[in-house]
Design an enzyme around this catalytic site. Structure first.
Site, PDB file in Angstrom:
ATOM      1  N   HIS A 102       0.841  -1.199   0.000  1.00 44.63           N
ATOM      2  CA  HIS A 102       0.000   0.000   0.000  1.00 44.63           C
ATOM      3  C   HIS A 102       0.874   1.245   0.000  1.00 44.63           C
ATOM      4  O   HIS A 102       1.911   1.291   0.639  1.00 44.63           O
ATOM      5  CB  HIS A 102      -0.939   0.013   1.215  1.00 44.63           C
ATOM      6  N   HIS A 104       0.972   5.064   1.147  1.00 45.28           N
ATOM      7  CA  HIS A 104       0.335   6.030   2.046  1.00 45.28           C
ATOM      8  C   HIS A 104       0.312   7.399   1.368  1.00 45.28           C
ATOM      9  O   HIS A 104       1.318   7.834   0.800  1.00 45.28           O
ATOM     10  CB  HIS A 104       1.144   6.190   3.332  1.00 45.28           C
TER      11      HIS A 104
HETATM   12  P1  5GP Z   1       1.962   0.042   7.281  1.00 43.74           P
HETATM   13  O1  5GP Z   1       2.399   0.199   8.709  1.00 43.74           O
HETATM   14  O2  5GP Z   1       1.873  -1.427   6.893  1.00 43.74           O
HETATM   15  O3  5GP Z   1       2.754   0.852   6.310  1.00 43.74           O
HETATM   16  O4  5GP Z   1       0.515   0.650   7.198  1.00 43.74           O
HETATM   17  C1  5GP Z   1      -0.648  -0.086   7.454  1.00 43.74           C
HETATM   18  C2  5GP Z   1      -1.758   0.912   7.616  1.00 43.74           C
HETATM   19  O5  5GP Z   1      -2.980   0.221   7.472  1.00 43.74           O
HETATM   20  C3  5GP Z   1      -1.780   1.580   8.990  1.00 43.74           C
HETATM   21  O6  5GP Z   1      -1.693   2.985   8.822  1.00 43.74           O
HETATM   22  C4  5GP Z   1      -3.093   1.121   9.601  1.00 43.74           C
HETATM   23  O7  5GP Z   1      -3.718   2.127  10.357  1.00 43.74           O
HETATM   24  C5  5GP Z   1      -3.904   0.749   8.375  1.00 43.74           C
HETATM   25  N1  5GP Z   1      -4.879  -0.311   8.594  1.00 43.74           N
HETATM   26  C6  5GP Z   1      -4.671  -1.486   9.259  1.00 43.74           C
HETATM   27  N2  5GP Z   1      -5.790  -2.237   9.239  1.00 43.74           N
HETATM   28  C7  5GP Z   1      -6.726  -1.525   8.555  1.00 43.74           C
HETATM   29  C8  5GP Z   1      -8.074  -1.778   8.204  1.00 43.74           C
HETATM   30  O8  5GP Z   1      -8.675  -2.808   8.531  1.00 43.74           O
HETATM   31  N3  5GP Z   1      -8.727  -0.825   7.485  1.00 43.74           N
HETATM   32  C9  5GP Z   1      -8.101   0.335   7.112  1.00 43.74           C
HETATM   33  N4  5GP Z   1      -8.818   1.221   6.416  1.00 43.74           N
HETATM   34  N5  5GP Z   1      -6.824   0.609   7.418  1.00 43.74           N
HETATM   35  C10 5GP Z   1      -6.139  -0.308   8.138  1.00 43.74           C
END
Ligand code: 5GP
Ligand code: ZN
Length: 144
Positions: A102, A104
């Site tokens: 993903h 951001h």
């Molecule tokens: P990472 O730390 O992997 O770069 O970012 C993961 C992001 O996914 C985090 O900012 C977290 O808040 C978001 N996230 C985790 N689970 C969910 C979910 O079930 N729904 C949504 N919309 N965001 C999520």
């Protein structure tokens, strides 16, 4: 993928999300725990654990293109924003917590307390070190 993927569930409409944008390659939706208001995630419809697992370069290009369009829309939306980060965490050590790649899109404003910590006093290595590392990368990339 060893366990159910929450972002695949969102893509399939099996888990809720506040959707911003969807096309034939990517979906953009609100982060459930926004680092700042307006925090959006852009994900490929097809599951890939990390950025190196995306098999179609066009999907990668679309993610970045849509990320930029979301950033532009955020800028016009009234959400507090003086700048933004487009960033991608790949691997646990880099901060990845959801293993469906993903991008951001994160609105930023002065005093928001967020930051990517780097050592401002990091030494400048000799040019020969940089040349040697560049050579290793060129070799690994097949760009010689
Ligand atoms: P990472 O730390 O992997 O770069 O970012 C993961 C992001 O996914 C985090 O900012 C977290 O808040 C978001 N996230 C985790 N689970 C969910 C979910 O079930 N729904 C949504 N919309 N965001 C999520
Ligand atoms: Zn997935």
């Amino acid at each position: 993928m060893t366990q159910p993927c929450v972002f695949c569930a969102i893509v399939k409409g099996e888990a809720p999300a506040s959707v911003v944008y969807r096309d034939d390659m990517v979906l953009a939706f609100m982060d459930i725990r926004p680092a700042n208001p307006g925090h959006v995630l852009v994900v490929p419809l097809e599951h890939a654990d990390g950025v190196l697992d995306i098999s179609d370069e066009a999907v990668l290009a679309r993610m970045f293109s849509v990320g930029r369009q979301v950033a532009a829309a955020l800028t016009d939306s009234g959400v507090r924003l003086e700048g933004f980060n487009l960033f991608l965490a790949n691997g646990t050590v880099a901060g990845q917590t959801v293993f469906h790649v993903h991008l951001h899109v994160l609105p930023r404003f002065s005093g928001d307390g967020l930051g990517f910590t780097r050592n401002a006093n990091a030494r400048m290595p000799p040019q020969s070190d940089l040349d040697e590392t560049a050579e290793r990368i060129r070799h690994a990339g097949g760009w010689e």
